[in-house]
Write a protein that holds these residues in place. Structure first.
Motif, PDB file in Angstrom:
ATOM      1  N   PHE A  82       0.310  -1.195  -0.113  1.00  7.52           N
ATOM      2  CA  PHE A  82      -0.314   0.467  -0.168  1.00  7.52           C
ATOM      3  C   PHE A  82       0.947   1.582   0.072  1.00  7.52           C
ATOM      4  N   ALA A  83       0.179   2.038  -0.969  1.00  5.43           N
ATOM      5  CA  ALA A  83       1.003   3.834  -0.406  1.00  5.43           C
ATOM      6  C   ALA A  83      -0.280   5.130   0.026  1.00  5.43           C
ATOM      7  N   PHE A  84       0.432   5.782   1.193  1.00  4.49           N
ATOM      8  CA  PHE A  84      -0.699   6.133   2.097  1.00  4.49           C
ATOM      9  C   PHE A  84      -0.537   7.908   1.382  1.00  4.49           C
ATOM     10  N   CYS A  85      -1.238   8.224   0.893  1.00 12.20           N
ATOM     11  CA  CYS A  85      -0.644   8.982   0.297  1.00 12.20           C
ATOM     12  C   CYS A  85      -1.384  11.035   0.416  1.00 12.20           C
ATOM     13  N   ALA A  86      -0.715  12.032   0.418  1.00  9.60           N
ATOM     14  CA  ALA A  86      -1.411  12.774   0.831  1.00  9.60           C
ATOM     15  C   ALA A  86      -1.486  13.184  -0.595  1.00  9.60           C
ATOM     16  N   ASP A  87      -3.114  13.388  -0.928  1.00  4.96           N
ATOM     17  CA  ASP A  87      -3.871  13.776  -1.910  1.00  4.96           C
ATOM     18  C   ASP A  87      -4.947  15.776  -2.272  1.00  4.96           C
ATOM     19  N   VAL A 103      -6.579  27.735  -2.771  1.00  4.87           N
ATOM     20  CA  VAL A 103      -5.396  28.347  -2.665  1.00  4.87           C
ATOM     21  C   VAL A 103      -4.730  27.390  -1.378  1.00  4.87           C
ATOM     22  N   LYS A 104      -3.873  26.857  -1.710  1.00  2.88           N
ATOM     23  CA  LYS A 104      -2.824  25.867  -0.859  1.00  2.88           C
ATOM     24  C   LYS A 104      -1.993  26.615  -0.454  1.00  2.88           C
ATOM     25  N   GLY A 105      -1.647  25.876   1.246  1.00  7.09           N
ATOM     26  CA  GLY A 105      -0.347  26.404   1.683  1.00  7.09           C
ATOM     27  C   GLY A 105      -0.023  25.719   2.897  1.00  7.09           C
ATOM     28  N   LEU A 106       0.615  25.897   3.591  1.00  4.25           N
ATOM     29  CA  LEU A 106       1.787  24.741   4.272  1.00  4.25           C
ATOM     30  C   LEU A 106       0.387  24.193   5.524  1.00  4.25           C
ATOM     31  N   GLU A 107      -0.757  24.461   5.700  1.00  2.62           N
ATOM     32  CA  GLU A 107      -1.703  24.219   6.497  1.00  2.62           C
ATOM     33  C   GLU A 107      -2.374  22.281   5.321  1.00  2.62           C
ATOM     34  N   SER A 108      -2.515  23.738   4.099  1.00  3.52           N
ATOM     35  CA  SER A 108      -2.997  22.221   3.096  1.00  3.52           C
ATOM     36  C   SER A 108      -1.912  20.747   3.030  1.00  3.52           C
ATOM     37  N   THR A 109      -0.535  21.220   3.083  1.00  4.35           N
ATOM     38  CA  THR A 109       0.112  20.322   2.861  1.00  4.35           C
ATOM     39  C   THR A 109       0.833  19.210   4.316  1.00  4.35           C
TER      40      THR A 109
ATOM     41  N   LYS B 231     -11.161  29.045  -1.557  1.00  2.00           N
ATOM     42  CA  LYS B 231     -10.459  30.141  -1.727  1.00  2.00           C
ATOM     43  C   LYS B 231      -9.854  30.758  -1.299  1.00  2.00           C
ATOM     44  N   SER B 232      -9.680  30.873  -0.182  1.00  3.16           N
ATOM     45  CA  SER B 232      -8.302  31.735   0.777  1.00  3.16           C
ATOM     46  C   SER B 232      -7.723  31.290   1.225  1.00  3.16           C
ATOM     47  N   PRO B 233      -6.286  32.023   1.874  1.00  2.85           N
ATOM     48  CA  PRO B 233      -5.773  30.904   2.170  1.00  2.85           C
ATOM     49  C   PRO B 233      -5.918  30.655   3.361  1.00  2.85           C
ATOM     50  N   ARG B 234      -5.355  29.661   4.200  1.00  2.00           N
ATOM     51  CA  ARG B 234      -5.679  29.467   5.147  1.00  2.00           C
ATOM     52  C   ARG B 234      -3.756  29.101   6.622  1.00  2.00           C
ATOM     53  N   ARG B 235      -4.609  29.729   7.639  1.00  2.00           N
ATOM     54  CA  ARG B 235      -3.167  30.114   9.063  1.00  2.00           C
ATOM     55  C   ARG B 235      -2.105  29.793   8.205  1.00  2.00           C
ATOM     56  N   GLU B 236      -1.972  31.549   7.557  1.00  2.00           N
ATOM     57  CA  GLU B 236      -0.793  31.777   7.092  1.00  2.00           C
ATOM     58  C   GLU B 236      -0.091  31.944   7.979  1.00  2.00           C
ATOM     59  N   ASN B 237       0.095  32.155   9.767  1.00  2.00           N
ATOM     60  CA  ASN B 237       0.626  32.294  10.203  1.00  2.00           C
ATOM     61  C   ASN B 237       2.072  31.060  10.691  1.00  2.00           C
ATOM     62  N   LEU B 238       1.181  29.675   9.775  1.00  2.00           N
ATOM     63  CA  LEU B 238       1.883  28.699  10.576  1.00  2.00           C
ATOM     64  C   LEU B 238       2.806  28.599   9.949  1.00  2.00           C
ATOM     65  N   ARG B 239       3.568  28.905   9.373  1.00  2.00           N
ATOM     66  CA  ARG B 239       5.063  28.730   8.838  1.00  2.00           C
ATOM     67  C   ARG B 239       6.623  28.890   9.849  1.00  2.00           C
ATOM     68  N   SER B 240       5.774  30.718  10.278  1.00  2.00           N
ATOM     69  CA  SER B 240       7.388  31.454  10.596  1.00  2.00           C
ATOM     70  C   SER B 240       6.898  30.656  11.967  1.00  2.00           C
ATOM     71  N   GLU B 241       5.224  30.947  12.689  1.00  2.00           N
ATOM     72  CA  GLU B 241       5.073  30.418  14.323  1.00  2.00           C
ATOM     73  C   GLU B 241       5.738  28.718  14.658  1.00  2.00           C
ATOM     74  N   LEU B 242       5.832  28.003  13.329  1.00  2.00           N
ATOM     75  CA  LEU B 242       6.885  26.467  13.482  1.00  2.00           C
ATOM     76  C   LEU B 242       7.665  26.899  13.530  1.00  2.00           C
ATOM     77  N   GLU B 243       8.331  28.064  12.929  1.00  2.00           N
ATOM     78  CA  GLU B 243       9.483  28.092  12.731  1.00  2.00           C
ATOM     79  C   GLU B 243      10.310  28.653  14.271  1.00  2.00           C
ATOM     80  N   SER B 244       9.305  29.866  14.494  1.00  2.00           N
ATOM     81  CA  SER B 244      10.178  29.961  15.956  1.00  2.00           C
ATOM     82  C   SER B 244      10.266  29.112  16.666  1.00  2.00           C
TER      83      SER B 244
END
Lengths: 250, 250
Positions: A82-87, A103-109, B231-244
């Motif tokens: 099995f391969a468990f994929c983030a999708d 709109v993707k970001g670290l949160e969606s990752t 359609k809107s960014p979520r938790r845009e602070n996440l990257r900088s806060e996790l880095e901190s």
């Protein structure tokens, strides 16, 4: 009031052992179907179901995946991989259906990575309940792009980890592995910030005993090999390869 | 050969329901201890155990966490709240013990996140086996720094998700939630790249039925609200806060 504190499930979880050697016995499609669909009821953030599960039986594909995982022979020899994929790809489509852009970001990752991990853990639990065994394969993150190409992924998909399953050769299955003392893992109300050195030293002894090592304890048990591995960067290609697959880290 | 395909575990996983309302009944320390230590045998990448578990019962702490999670009342009202943390701090110590520096990267961030998710999923499974209920709280990622300060974390620790547990008020527990059709989630040998639009449309209908909605199907069922959120960014602070907090994304 006294409460029951032992269940068959808790007993099973307590006895988890990693299985890397499998009998030459088939695993039916029916078993695979049952396992995966039970696990698909696992929690998934906001019911977004941002994961996919690959089922691989083809010997050629498993052989290639075994090499990409760093020559892990069990990926080739297991009856089912099995391969468990983030999708995130289905969310792209869902947004398009409503004329919106995803709109993707670290949160969606992170959410998609966690979703894949949750369903993967439940699959492991379901597998073991049938008397079968499994091993998770983090080596799928060695070469995410090549894995994605091999399995025909669209943009927005990467393998968080793989899993070999099958009927265990029990005589080759290691004993239940001891864990670090709970005092350094489980924290009540506030994080216990006292030094974990005594517990790590005790665990080095425990793991030396577990592996039957008697000499060079400091170098050969838990913390020594760890320190030796962690002094060098690991999977330095990961960020750029995951970005090329459509994942965002901002 | 016919194989058993149903076990009590598989049956339990298939019937997972999210619980947000809890009876005013205590959860003993003994139950918590048993659940967490069973789950601690879950797979962890290379046996590094890069996670910690916070156990929170203090009403004031839960109240503050409920607010940080976006005013999720159940975080305050549950008898016990767990926080599953990615934790690289012990590896820092293990490296120091051998005179080495722990080199972190995106890989260690993802591995520790996955480790926390695996143990969290097993806790959920153990909890449900006792007739209790749980809900995972991704809202812990709204304000990672404030959560870390509240719980007294050292560098290298963040909460991946929380979990409320307790004895369910069953009359307020939703039915088992339908999932997307397996044909878009489970892929055999190669990823199925045909459009998932028909399955998403069918799922919109399924979820509209599930929620008892009859009007404005396109807007109100699964894909509509999703598109509106994504359609809107979520938790845009996440990257900088996790880095901190000591996490690296390179």
């Amino acid at each position: 009031m006294t409460t029951q504190t032992q269940t068959a499930v808790i007993d099973q979880l307590s006895k988890h052992r990693t299985v890397r050697f499998f009998k030459d016995e088939p695993v039916s499609d029916d078993v695979v179907h049952t396992i995966l669909n039970a696990a698909r009821q696992s929690p998934t953030s906001s019911n977004r179901q941002t994961y996919s599960i690959m089922v691989v039986r083809n010997p050629e594909t498993k052989k290639k995946l075994a090499v990409l995982a760093g020559n892990q022979k069990h990926v080739e020899t297991c009856p089912v991989f099995f391969a468990f994929c983030a999708d995130l790809s289905r969310l792209d489509v869902a947004c398009e259906m409503h004329g919106e852009k995803h709109v993707k970001g670290l949160e969606s990752t992170l959410v998609s990575t966690v979703d894949a991990a949750l369903v993967g853990m439940s699959v492991n639990t379901a597998v073991e309940s049938l008397g079968m065994g499994a091993v998770m394969i983090g080596g799928m993150r060695n070469h995410p792009k090549q894995v994605a190409e091999l399995l025909g992924f669209p943009n927005g998909v990467y393998v968080v980890f793989g899993m070999c399953i099958g009927w265990p050769e029990w005589d080759k299955v290691p004993n239940v592995k001891p864990r670090l003392d709970e005092s350094v893992i489980i924290h009540h109300e506030q994080y216990n910030t006292s030094s974990p050195v005594p517990q790590i030293e005790a665990y080095n002894q425990t793991m030396a005993d577990y592996y039957g090592k008697e000499r060079n304890l400091h170098e050969s048990a838990w913390s020594g090999p760890l320190a030796n591995q962690l002094k060098s960067p690991r999977r330095e290609n990961l960020r750029s390869e995951l970005e090329s697959l459509g994942f965002v880290f901002k």
